[in-house]
Design a protein around this motif. Structure first.
Motif, PDB file in Angstrom:
ATOM      1  N   SER A  54      60.945  21.940  93.713  1.00 46.76           N
ATOM      2  CA  SER A  54      59.785  21.994  92.820  1.00 46.76           C
ATOM      3  C   SER A  54      60.152  21.688  91.368  1.00 46.76           C
ATOM      4  O   SER A  54      59.278  21.384  90.552  1.00 46.76           O
ATOM      5  N   GLN A  55      61.458  21.754  91.033  1.00 45.81           N
ATOM      6  CA  GLN A  55      61.890  21.451  89.672  1.00 45.81           C
ATOM      7  C   GLN A  55      62.181  19.971  89.446  1.00 45.81           C
ATOM      8  O   GLN A  55      62.328  19.539  88.294  1.00 45.81           O
ATOM      9  N   LEU A  56      62.274  19.192  90.505  1.00 41.93           N
ATOM     10  CA  LEU A  56      62.723  17.806  90.340  1.00 41.93           C
ATOM     11  C   LEU A  56      61.790  16.939  89.493  1.00 41.93           C
ATOM     12  O   LEU A  56      62.276  16.140  88.681  1.00 41.93           O
ATOM     13  N   PRO A  57      60.459  17.048  89.613  1.00 42.46           N
ATOM     14  CA  PRO A  57      59.624  16.249  88.701  1.00 42.46           C
ATOM     15  C   PRO A  57      59.870  16.597  87.227  1.00 42.46           C
ATOM     16  O   PRO A  57      59.925  15.698  86.375  1.00 42.46           O
ATOM     17  N   LEU A  58      60.036  17.868  86.938  1.00 47.07           N
ATOM     18  CA  LEU A  58      60.339  18.276  85.563  1.00 47.07           C
ATOM     19  C   LEU A  58      61.722  17.781  85.146  1.00 47.07           C
ATOM     20  O   LEU A  58      61.921  17.335  84.005  1.00 47.07           O
ATOM     21  N   ALA A  59      62.688  17.848  86.066  1.00 46.40           N
ATOM     22  CA  ALA A  59      64.038  17.374  85.764  1.00 46.40           C
ATOM     23  C   ALA A  59      64.045  15.868  85.502  1.00 46.40           C
ATOM     24  O   ALA A  59      64.779  15.386  84.620  1.00 46.40           O
ATOM     25  N   ASP A  60      63.251  15.101  86.243  1.00 47.50           N
ATOM     26  CA  ASP A  60      63.160  13.658  86.002  1.00 47.50           C
ATOM     27  C   ASP A  60      62.547  13.377  84.631  1.00 47.50           C
ATOM     28  O   ASP A  60      63.007  12.485  83.901  1.00 47.50           O
ATOM     29  N   ARG A  61      61.502  14.099  84.297  1.00 44.29           N
ATOM     30  CA  ARG A  61      60.889  13.943  82.968  1.00 44.29           C
ATOM     31  C   ARG A  61      61.911  14.225  81.878  1.00 44.29           C
ATOM     32  O   ARG A  61      62.005  13.507  80.886  1.00 44.29           O
ATOM     33  N   SER A  62      62.687  15.251  82.083  1.00 45.96           N
ATOM     34  CA  SER A  62      63.680  15.643  81.096  1.00 45.96           C
ATOM     35  C   SER A  62      64.804  14.617  80.991  1.00 45.96           C
ATOM     36  O   SER A  62      65.288  14.313  79.899  1.00 45.96           O
ATOM     37  N   LEU A  63      65.244  14.080  82.124  1.00 45.12           N
ATOM     38  CA  LEU A  63      66.332  13.101  82.100  1.00 45.12           C
ATOM     39  C   LEU A  63      65.944  11.869  81.290  1.00 45.12           C
ATOM     40  O   LEU A  63      66.767  11.317  80.543  1.00 45.12           O
ATOM     41  N   ARG A  64      64.705  11.435  81.409  1.00 47.43           N
ATOM     42  CA  ARG A  64      64.249  10.293  80.602  1.00 47.43           C
ATOM     43  C   ARG A  64      64.370  10.610  79.109  1.00 47.43           C
ATOM     44  O   ARG A  64      64.779   9.754  78.314  1.00 47.43           O
ATOM     45  N   LEU A  65      64.046  11.834  78.748  1.00 48.69           N
ATOM     46  CA  LEU A  65      64.113  12.222  77.333  1.00 48.69           C
ATOM     47  C   LEU A  65      65.547  12.372  76.854  1.00 48.69           C
ATOM     48  O   LEU A  65      65.866  12.056  75.698  1.00 48.69           O
ATOM     49  N   TRP A  66      66.442  12.863  77.716  1.00 43.89           N
ATOM     50  CA  TRP A  66      67.856  12.905  77.344  1.00 43.89           C
ATOM     51  C   TRP A  66      68.340  11.499  77.003  1.00 43.89           C
ATOM     52  O   TRP A  66      69.110  11.296  76.052  1.00 43.89           O
ATOM     53  N   GLY A  67      67.899  10.519  77.768  1.00 48.66           N
ATOM     54  CA  GLY A  67      68.311   9.147  77.512  1.00 48.66           C
ATOM     55  C   GLY A  67      67.798   8.594  76.194  1.00 48.66           C
ATOM     56  O   GLY A  67      68.385   7.659  75.637  1.00 48.66           O
ATOM     57  N   GLU A  68      66.709   9.177  75.694  1.00 48.65           N
ATOM     58  CA  GLU A  68      66.120   8.741  74.424  1.00 48.65           C
ATOM     59  C   GLU A  68      66.512   9.639  73.254  1.00 48.65           C
ATOM     60  O   GLU A  68      66.089   9.400  72.116  1.00 48.65           O
ATOM     61  N   ALA A  69      67.308  10.678  73.517  1.00 43.03           N
ATOM     62  CA  ALA A  69      67.527  11.731  72.520  1.00 43.03           C
ATOM     63  C   ALA A  69      68.127  11.218  71.223  1.00 43.03           C
ATOM     64  O   ALA A  69      67.686  11.607  70.127  1.00 43.03           O
ATOM     65  N   GLU A  70      69.138  10.370  71.294  1.00 43.28           N
ATOM     66  CA  GLU A  70      69.803   9.921  70.063  1.00 43.28           C
ATOM     67  C   GLU A  70      68.831   9.164  69.163  1.00 43.28           C
ATOM     68  O   GLU A  70      68.762   9.424  67.946  1.00 43.28           O
ATOM     69  N   LYS A  71      68.066   8.255  69.729  1.00 38.85           N
ATOM     70  CA  LYS A  71      67.084   7.511  68.945  1.00 38.85           C
ATOM     71  C   LYS A  71      65.963   8.423  68.453  1.00 38.85           C
ATOM     72  O   LYS A  71      65.515   8.338  67.304  1.00 38.85           O
ATOM     73  N   MET A  72      65.525   9.330  69.314  1.00 39.64           N
ATOM     74  CA  MET A  72      64.403  10.208  69.012  1.00 39.64           C
ATOM     75  C   MET A  72      64.746  11.209  67.912  1.00 39.64           C
ATOM     76  O   MET A  72      63.947  11.473  67.002  1.00 39.64           O
ATOM     77  N   LEU A  73      65.957  11.774  67.969  1.00 41.00           N
ATOM     78  CA  LEU A  73      66.348  12.844  67.059  1.00 41.00           C
ATOM     79  C   LEU A  73      67.171  12.358  65.874  1.00 41.00           C
ATOM     80  O   LEU A  73      67.442  13.120  64.948  1.00 41.00           O
ATOM     81  N   GLY A  74      67.605  11.118  65.925  1.00 39.23           N
ATOM     82  CA  GLY A  74      68.354  10.572  64.807  1.00 39.23           C
ATOM     83  C   GLY A  74      69.789  11.017  64.722  1.00 39.23           C
ATOM     84  O   GLY A  74      70.423  10.888  63.669  1.00 39.23           O
ATOM     85  N   ARG A  75      70.317  11.521  65.821  1.00 37.21           N
ATOM     86  CA  ARG A  75      71.720  11.906  65.838  1.00 37.21           C
ATOM     87  C   ARG A  75      72.228  11.924  67.283  1.00 37.21           C
ATOM     88  O   ARG A  75      71.449  12.092  68.219  1.00 37.21           O
ATOM     89  N   ASP A  76      73.530  11.758  67.420  1.00 40.08           N
ATOM     90  CA  ASP A  76      74.153  11.762  68.741  1.00 40.08           C
ATOM     91  C   ASP A  76      74.341  13.205  69.205  1.00 40.08           C
ATOM     92  O   ASP A  76      75.062  13.974  68.572  1.00 40.08           O
ATOM     93  N   VAL A  77      73.684  13.578  70.291  1.00 36.45           N
ATOM     94  CA  VAL A  77      73.843  14.924  70.852  1.00 36.45           C
ATOM     95  C   VAL A  77      74.814  14.894  72.028  1.00 36.45           C
ATOM     96  O   VAL A  77      74.879  15.810  72.822  1.00 36.45           O
TER      97      VAL A  77
END
Length: 372
Positions: A54-77
């Motif tokens: 039941s967590q996998l749809p949320l985990a997929d949504r999150s993984l996409r955002l992890w991939g965008e994190a550096e551009k989105m947040l302006g720093r390398d996490v």
């Protein structure tokens, strides 16, 4: 304010950022400093493998955002999609992995099964006695010390107010607003988001919502730096909690490890958790099953953190069942780090639009009352 967010860990700071990015006026209140609780104690594992289905749809949504994190947040996490391998040492665990892989495939998680020869050739030095492994190439790891401060700073740039070192005195709901009085003064908003982690059940209880949550501390450790050779995050498929170890090597060469040690109970006041050095030898024996070379390496630091574990090991997410305008996102039971960005995005969508494209029904807070 439109929304008060209680708790400055990954869930709270991500929620504040995504709420602010949607135009909401946000105040985040943290009793200590942003990112100093369970988030910073995390292993940093960004994995979907082995999660409750039941967590996998949320985990997929999150993984996409992890991939965008550096551009989105302006720093390398330090998100690195290096893959996630889980070693298997017995036929029963192999059967478990295959059943899970079959169930997870329709939900978008495709696991590659590796035999002993493939493990040796692709990942030399790992699990010499393993009979098989699963491999998820798109998962990986991130730096727990960087992610919550990065979300908080990005939220602040969008206009969110970040209030740290604020002890909460009272939380009241009257009419159409919430009033939170703190050591830094009072704050009012139309909505309240409870991302208070291990303290989340206490907040929920003030609104007549009981959640069976225990505060516990994991045991983590890190070795001296070594030549960087281990790319994926390494775990294990096992039914034996005494062997449930995991590890990863950071780019600076240190090996971070955890698991295979009983989580200790933590008193929420003051909420400090400490690693037990007496548990380290047993823990290292389990880790050495995954990486025998670690037996010859010096451990330079151990630590713990205060995490909230719910009876069914699923988080509480979504609307309150008793109080309009109250929302919850807590109790991630030691496996919330990967979910963090997705949780923040999903909660912001729910609060600002009154719906969420990611299914959250299994995480409803009233599921405990329904079960009773």
């Amino acid at each position: 304010m439109d929304v008060i967010v209680l708790g400055g860990g990954l869930m709270g700071t991500a929620s504040a950022y995504f709420l602010a990015s949607r135009g909401a006026r946000v105040t985040l209140i943290e009793r200590n400093r942003v990112g100093t609780g369970a988030t910073v104690a995390s292993f940093g594992n960004i994995r979907r493998t082995g999660r409750h289905l039941s967590q996998l749809p949320l985990a997929d949504r999150s993984l996409r955002l992890w991939g965008e994190a550096e551009k989105m947040l302006g720093r390398d996490v330090e998100f690195r999609a290096t893959g996630h391998i889980r070693l298997i040492f017995d036929e029963g665990s192999l059967a478990d992995m295959r059943a899970y892989a079959q169930a997870a495939r329709p939900l978008g998680l495709v696991l590659e099964e590796l035999g002993p020869r493939e493990i040796r050739s692709r990942f030399p030095g790992l699990g010499p006695d393993a009979v098989a492994a699963s491999f998820s190439p798109h998962d990986g790891s991130g730096n727990p010390r960087l992610i919550a401060p990065a979300f908080a700073e990005a939220a602040r740039k969008l206009g969110a107010e970040i209030v740290e070192d604020a002890e909460i005195d009272t939380i009241r709901h009257s009419g159409s607003s919430f009033l939170v009085t703190t050591s830094k003064g009072p704050f009012a908003a139309e909505s309240l988001l409870n991302t208070a982690g291990a303290w989340g059940a206490h907040v929920a209880a003030q609104f007549g919502e009981e959640v069976p949550l225990d505060a516990r501390g994991p045991q983590m450790g890190v070795t001296e730096p070594l030549p960087h050779r281990i790319l994926p995050v390494v775990g294990i498929w096992t039914r034996d909690k005494d062997h449930g170890a995991y590890l990863r090597q950071v780019e600076r060469g240190n090996i971070v490890f955890g698991g295979a040690a009983e989580r200790v109970s933590v008193d929420l006041d003051p909420g400090h958790a400490a690693a037990d050095p007496m548990r380290l030898p047993l823990q290292l024996r389990a880790v050495a099953r995954l990486l025998p070379a670690i037996a010859r390496v010096a451990v330079i630091r151990t630590w713990s953190g205060c995490e909230g574990y719910i009876r069914d090991m699923l988080p509480v997410m979504g609307r309150s069942a008793t109080t309009p305008g109250l929302f919850h996102a807590f109790g991630f039971s030691g496996h919330g780090y990967q979910l963090g960005p997705g949780v923040g995005d999903a909660m912001a969508e729910l609060i600002t639009t009154d719906h969420c494209e990611t299914p959250l029904d299994d995480f409803r807070i009233d599921r405990f009352g329904r079960a009773a």
